[in-house]
Design an enzyme around this catalytic site. Structure first.
Site, PDB file in Angstrom:
ATOM      1  N   GLU A   1       1.189  -5.136   3.874  1.00 24.53           N
ATOM      2  CA  GLU A   1       0.591  -6.180   4.704  1.00 24.53           C
ATOM      3  C   GLU A   1       1.163  -7.529   4.307  1.00 24.53           C
ATOM      4  O   GLU A   1       1.163  -7.896   3.124  1.00 24.53           O
ATOM      5  CB  GLU A   1      -0.927  -6.212   4.526  1.00 24.53           C
ATOM      6  CG  GLU A   1      -1.585  -7.317   5.347  1.00 24.53           C
ATOM      7  CD  GLU A   1      -3.043  -7.534   4.984  1.00 24.53           C
ATOM      8  OE1 GLU A   1      -3.740  -8.229   5.744  1.00 24.53           O
ATOM      9  OE2 GLU A   1      -3.477  -7.020   3.938  1.00 24.53           O
ATOM     10  N   ILE A   2       1.709  -8.248   5.269  1.00 21.54           N
ATOM     11  CA  ILE A   2       2.170  -9.611   5.040  1.00 21.54           C
ATOM     12  C   ILE A   2       1.003 -10.550   5.297  1.00 21.54           C
ATOM     13  O   ILE A   2       0.457 -10.597   6.407  1.00 21.54           O
ATOM     14  CB  ILE A   2       3.369  -9.949   5.944  1.00 21.54           C
ATOM     15  CG1 ILE A   2       4.561  -9.063   5.559  1.00 21.54           C
ATOM     16  CG2 ILE A   2       3.733 -11.420   5.839  1.00 21.54           C
ATOM     17  CD1 ILE A   2       5.777  -9.276   6.411  1.00 21.54           C
ATOM     18  N   VAL A   3       0.625 -11.301   4.262  1.00 20.80           N
ATOM     19  CA  VAL A   3      -0.581 -12.122   4.337  1.00 20.80           C
ATOM     20  C   VAL A   3      -0.241 -13.547   4.746  1.00 20.80           C
ATOM     21  O   VAL A   3      -0.802 -14.088   5.701  1.00 20.80           O
ATOM     22  CB  VAL A   3      -1.315 -12.111   2.982  1.00 20.80           C
ATOM     23  CG1 VAL A   3      -2.630 -12.869   3.091  1.00 20.80           C
ATOM     24  CG2 VAL A   3      -1.569 -10.685   2.521  1.00 20.80           C
TER      25      VAL A   3
ATOM     26  N   LEU B   1       3.035  -4.665   8.330  1.00 22.25           N
ATOM     27  CA  LEU B   1       1.975  -5.021   9.270  1.00 22.25           C
ATOM     28  C   LEU B   1       1.534  -6.441   8.956  1.00 22.25           C
ATOM     29  O   LEU B   1       1.491  -6.846   7.789  1.00 22.25           O
ATOM     30  CB  LEU B   1       0.780  -4.069   9.151  1.00 22.25           C
ATOM     31  CG  LEU B   1       0.985  -2.617   9.606  1.00 22.25           C
ATOM     32  CD1 LEU B   1      -0.292  -1.822   9.380  1.00 22.25           C
ATOM     33  CD2 LEU B   1       1.390  -2.554  11.075  1.00 22.25           C
TER      34      LEU B   1
ATOM     35  N   CYS C   1       3.078 -16.439   5.263  1.00 25.48           N
ATOM     36  CA  CYS C   1       4.521 -16.664   5.368  1.00 25.48           C
ATOM     37  C   CYS C   1       4.728 -18.115   5.788  1.00 25.48           C
ATOM     38  O   CYS C   1       4.265 -18.520   6.851  1.00 25.48           O
ATOM     39  CB  CYS C   1       5.146 -15.713   6.379  1.00 25.48           C
ATOM     40  SG  CYS C   1       6.914 -15.980   6.629  1.00 25.48           S
TER      41      CYS C   1
ATOM     42  N   ILE D   1      -6.466  -3.383   5.707  1.00 22.33           N
ATOM     43  CA  ILE D   1      -6.047  -4.771   5.897  1.00 22.33           C
ATOM     44  C   ILE D   1      -7.149  -5.537   6.605  1.00 22.33           C
ATOM     45  O   ILE D   1      -7.976  -4.973   7.330  1.00 22.33           O
ATOM     46  CB  ILE D   1      -4.727  -4.864   6.698  1.00 22.33           C
ATOM     47  CG1 ILE D   1      -4.907  -4.321   8.120  1.00 22.33           C
ATOM     48  CG2 ILE D   1      -3.613  -4.110   5.995  1.00 22.33           C
ATOM     49  CD1 ILE D   1      -3.663  -4.473   8.970  1.00 22.33           C
TER      50      ILE D   1
ATOM     51  N   PHE E   1       2.762   1.402   3.966  1.00 24.19           N
ATOM     52  CA  PHE E   1       3.026   0.117   4.627  1.00 24.19           C
ATOM     53  C   PHE E   1       2.688  -1.027   3.668  1.00 24.19           C
ATOM     54  O   PHE E   1       2.060  -0.837   2.617  1.00 24.19           O
ATOM     55  CB  PHE E   1       2.218  -0.021   5.919  1.00 24.19           C
ATOM     56  CG  PHE E   1       0.748  -0.312   5.711  1.00 24.19           C
ATOM     57  CD1 PHE E   1       0.275  -1.623   5.670  1.00 24.19           C
ATOM     58  CD2 PHE E   1      -0.164   0.720   5.551  1.00 24.19           C
ATOM     59  CE1 PHE E   1      -1.073  -1.884   5.468  1.00 24.19           C
ATOM     60  CE2 PHE E   1      -1.510   0.462   5.351  1.00 24.19           C
ATOM     61  CZ  PHE E   1      -1.965  -0.845   5.308  1.00 24.19           C
TER      62      PHE E   1
ATOM     63  N   PHE F   1       0.861  -1.177   0.000  1.00 25.52           N
ATOM     64  CA  PHE F   1       0.000   0.000   0.000  1.00 25.52           C
ATOM     65  C   PHE F   1       0.904   1.236   0.000  1.00 25.52           C
ATOM     66  O   PHE F   1       1.109   1.870   1.052  1.00 25.52           O
ATOM     67  CB  PHE F   1      -0.912   0.007   1.231  1.00 25.52           C
ATOM     68  CG  PHE F   1      -1.909  -1.121   1.267  1.00 25.52           C
ATOM     69  CD1 PHE F   1      -3.138  -1.003   0.628  1.00 25.52           C
ATOM     70  CD2 PHE F   1      -1.614  -2.304   1.929  1.00 25.52           C
ATOM     71  CE1 PHE F   1      -4.056  -2.039   0.665  1.00 25.52           C
ATOM     72  CE2 PHE F   1      -2.524  -3.347   1.967  1.00 25.52           C
ATOM     73  CZ  PHE F   1      -3.756  -3.225   1.320  1.00 25.52           C
TER      74      PHE F   1
ATOM     75  N   TYR G   1      -8.036 -10.624  11.468  1.00 23.12           N
ATOM     76  CA  TYR G   1      -8.151 -12.066  11.659  1.00 23.12           C
ATOM     77  C   TYR G   1      -8.490 -12.348  13.112  1.00 23.12           C
ATOM     78  O   TYR G   1      -7.797 -11.884  14.027  1.00 23.12           O
ATOM     79  CB  TYR G   1      -6.840 -12.764  11.287  1.00 23.12           C
ATOM     80  CG  TYR G   1      -6.514 -12.707   9.812  1.00 23.12           C
ATOM     81  CD1 TYR G   1      -6.944 -13.708   8.945  1.00 23.12           C
ATOM     82  CD2 TYR G   1      -5.779 -11.645   9.286  1.00 23.12           C
ATOM     83  CE1 TYR G   1      -6.648 -13.652   7.593  1.00 23.12           C
ATOM     84  CE2 TYR G   1      -5.479 -11.591   7.935  1.00 23.12           C
ATOM     85  CZ  TYR G   1      -5.918 -12.582   7.098  1.00 23.12           C
ATOM     86  OH  TYR G   1      -5.624 -12.536   5.764  1.00 23.12           O
TER      87      TYR G   1
END
Length: 792
Positions: free
Chosen positions: A532-534, A568, A536, A599, A530, A525, A602
């Site tokens: 966003e790590i979705v 994030l 890993c 984002i 920033f 973004f 969860y």
């Protein structure tokens, strides 16, 4: 002429013996290859140009049209058109009779060469050079087996033949003239070097420049595979586009190396990213493979450069070559305030230096002296024979502008000493290796070593709705979907698939032996600052090898390059530990308004963030720390060797001397002792009293002053007064201040220091009292400095 074969897919030309690409259609044993083929042609041209004029006339008459009356259509004396075999000059007689009849039209030789009677020797020698190039190309046409290559050779043969008949200069007729794409490969590599390495010190940047020159040199002498060979290897590739570039390469770059009648261009100067993409993968693989095979033949000063830094350089460049959004291929790259592009020569004009490179974590110009046409005898430098990096800067050369202006700081270690220590550990073999299972080894050490050896690779990939689908990338995306599905069983597979193949998401993929074993899926973004790590994950049988840490380090460098400095992610209970090790915390630096609504939340997960430091080379950070530790260790050893020196005792006290300055004691300065900082001594008693009262009140009001407010009670600390001979507390200091005991600042500071010293002597370091003493001591000296009683 030597026997000939078709052009083969390029040899990397990195052998210690100086292997080079073959000449068009050239093979054989003695003197085969580019150097041998071009050398033979050059020798024949020199021999022919030194021949008597009648001999030259006979040679030119073979390819000259008849000028006799009657409109004779014969285009070659003594031969048919075209000749079935190239004439052999060494088998012809040295005496030529201008009245001898032509075998084709029966006119005399004189009728074929009348136009050459008044031609200068220089022009005649130029035409003779074209003649020998015609004969060489004629041999190539007959020996070449590839249809596309044969067609190009024949077209060039006819072009040169026409130039002889018309006594003109060969000019290639094409719809488009060089350069064929902008920016060129050369400019792109220049941009890459500026983009990725401009922040490095000048000496380290020079090493990168040497790697770039080495790479460009390989491209300029790389033999492209024929279109038919490429169709077999990459069936889905753009066949038409590649054939066009292959034809241009033959006409403008390859054939002119040996037929210097044609204008020659460097491959890296007239082609761009399109051609580079078609050769990079194969070229990189073959270069590294041959370098590894011949590592024992490498000189020591080249071994680290070729085996360690060159693979890293190629990996980073590959990412930019195949990226759809890399800025290095933009025409507006690095436009300054004046609107002008940074000149290419400024990037590579500095000389090579002897300095190992540490990466932080883009083809580049060769000096103008190496550009232009190349003689047939020119021998390209191989990877192992390129410009030496071990050359030192000449004494007459000025220091780099930034280094010369860097201010010296009191206490800095002299650069001469640093260089001397660096010289002792410049060889990686002298640095003690830590076991990969040792607690002292870096988490990513094993993964980093595997990447250097080419065992694993990292690529940022993603799906696209605008670009033509790439089979390899699509296969990798499917592999990533499988890895994430297996390692994240609580995530719906449909959800994983949708995000992995979503064009708005990208994935840093970890490739080993051609298959995906891990990756990090993320969405950037840029407007919000920033990413966003979705997802890993690393496949289970490849874990505990440092791949996860090395993946994250690569991702950090990728984002620093794109100027996004915040991550994030929502981490579940099993991933929190991993993210903490990678620098993530629950303290989010990004303002909430920046990420709310952008984002996905969860349930049951913890939001964690990581702020990146653009000055840190993450993928090589542990290596740098290791090297720095080794330097510090060496410096300490040298300092200790100096301190252990035994000085004679003082004898002045026997002569009645009662006091001497501390700095006059032999060896005291060598230990690092320095005189205490001098401050302003307040001579006015009232002013001193007021200042000390204010400072003491600040100390008493501090939240960590509670253990020192009153004298220690024997009942609360048994044995305290047996350990502490000179107790002190803040209440006692207040009483002394009221009684005007503190006539100097030194008395006041000595009592305050005694409080902290006593506390640390009696209490354990892990105790709360010990920690309070440390904090309050720092606060006290801050107030003393603010009052001007000691120097800051």
């Amino acid at each position: 002429m030597a026997d000939s074969v078709g052009i083969q897919q390029g040899s990397p030309a990195v052998g210690a013996a100086g292997l080079v690409p073959a000449a068009p259609g050239a093979a054989g044993t003695e003197g085969s290859g580019a150097a041998g083929g071009s050398a033979r042609i050059a020798a024949k041209k020199a021999q022919l140009r030194s021949s008597p004029r009648p001999k030259k006339l006979e040679k030119l008459g073979v390819y000259s049209s008849c000028k006799a009356e009657g409109a004779c259509k014969c285009n070659g004396w003594k031969s048919q058109n075209p000749p079935p075999t190239p004439p052999q000059t060494d088998q012809q007689s040295n005496t030529v009779n201008l009245q001898e009849p032509c075998r084709s039209c029966s006119h005399t030789l004189g009728d074929h060469v009348t136009h050459l009677e008044n031609v200068s020797e220089e022009e005649m020698n130029r035409l003779l050079g074209i003649v020998l190039d015609v004969e060489y190309l004629y041999t190539c046409v007959h020996k070449e087996e590839d249809a596309d290559t044969k067609q190009v050779y024949f077209s060039l043969f006819k072009l040169l033949r026409k130039s002889i008949l018309q006594m003109g200069k060969p000019m290639l007729e094409a719809q488009e003239s060089p350069p064929f794409e902008k920016p060129s490969i050369e400019q792109g590599v220049n941009h890459f070097v500026q983009y990725k390495f401009s922040h490095l010190p000048s000496k380290e940047r020079q090493t990168i420049m040497e790697l770039a020159k080495m790479f460009l040199n390989q491209i300029n002498y790389w033999q492209l595979e024929t279109p038919s060979q490429r169709r077999q290897r990459v069936p889905s590739d753009d066949v038409v586009g590649y054939k066009v570039n292959y034809t241009r390469w033959l006409c403008y770059c390859n054939v002119p190396q040996f037929c210097d009648s044609l204008p020659r261009y460097e491959t890296t100067q007239i082609f761009g990213r399109t051609l580079l993409r078609s050769v990079f993968t194969v070229m990189r693989k073959q270069l590294l493979e041959q370098a590894r095979q011949e590592k024992d033949k490498l000189p020591p000063e080249k071994r680290t450069l070729i085996l360690t830094h060159f693979p890293k350089f190629l990996s980073m460049l590959e990412e930019e070559v195949y990226s759809h959004s890399s800025p290095i291929w933009s025409q507006d790259f690095l436009v300054g305030a004046t609107g002008g592009q940074i000149p290419v020569h400024t990037v590579i004009s500095a000389p090579p230096v002897a300095r190992p490179i540490y990466y932080s974590t883009s083809p580049m110009s060769v000096d103008q002296s190496t550009c232009g046409s190349v003689s047939p005898a020119r021998k390209p430098a191989s990877v192992l024979e390129s410009n030496p990096v071990g050359e030192k800067r000449k004494a007459s050369e000025p220091l780099h502008h930034e280094e010369s202006k860097r201010p010296r700081v009191v206490g800095d270690i002299p650069m001469d000493l640093i260089n001397e220590v660096m010289a002792t550990i410049s060889d990686p073999a002298t640095i003690p290796e830590t076991s990969l299972l040792s607690a002292h080894s870096a988490r990513d050490e094993a993964a980093r070593l595997e990447e250097r050896r080419g065992v694993i690779e990292f690529h940022v990939i993603g799906n696209s709705l605008n670009q033509k689908p790439n089979k390899r990338i699509l296969m990798w995306l499917v592999g990533l979907q499988n890895v994430f599905s297996h390692q994240l069983p609580r995530m719906p597979k449909e959800y994983i698939t949708r995000l992995v193949f979503d064009p708005k998401h990208k994935t840093l993929s970890l490739i080993k032996d051609g298959r995906v074993i891990g990756g990090i899926c993320f969405r950037m973004f840029p407007s919000q600052g920033f990413t966003e790590i979705v997802f890993c994950a690393v496949t289970s049988n490849e874990q505990v090898k440092g791949y996860g840490t090395h993946l994250m380090n690569h991702l950090k460098e990728y984002h620093i390059k794109h100027e996004i400095l915040n991550f994030l992610t929502y981490a579940d209970e099993y991933a929190i530990g991993y993210f903490k090790k990678q620098g993530f915390s629950k303290d989010i630096k990004v303002p909430k308004a920046k990420y709310v609504g952008y984002i996905k939340d969860y349930e049951g997960a913890t939001l964690m963030g990581c702020e990146l430091n653009p000055s840190i080379p993450y993928t090589e950070f542990s290596v740098i720390i290791k090297k720095q530790k080794e330097i510090i260790k060496k410096l300490i050893e040298r300092k200790q060797a100096q301190i252990r020196k035994v000085y004679p005792g003082l004898s002045c006290f026997k002569d009645g001397v009662r006091q001497i300055p501390i700095e006059s004691i032999p060896g005291i300065r060598e230990t690092g002792w320095k005189p205490a900082g001098k401050g302003k001594e307040l001579k006015d008693p009232d002013q001193l009293y007021s200042t000390l009262k204010t400072i003491l009140q600040h100390v008493k009001n501090h939240q960590n002053a509670w253990p020192f407010m009153e004298p220690v009670k024997k009942t609360e600390a048994p044995g305290y007064y047996q350990v502490i001979r000179f107790p002190m507390d803040l209440k006692t200091m207040s009483e002394r201040l009221k009684s005007r005991y503190y006539t100097t600042r030194k008395l006041f500071m000595a009592d305050m220091q005694r409080i902290f010293t006593n506390c640390r002597e009696y209490n354990a370091p892990e105790s709360e009292y010990y920690k309070c003493a440390n904090i309050l001591e720092k606060f006290f000296y801050t107030k003393i400095k603010e009052a001007g009683l000691i120097e800051k």
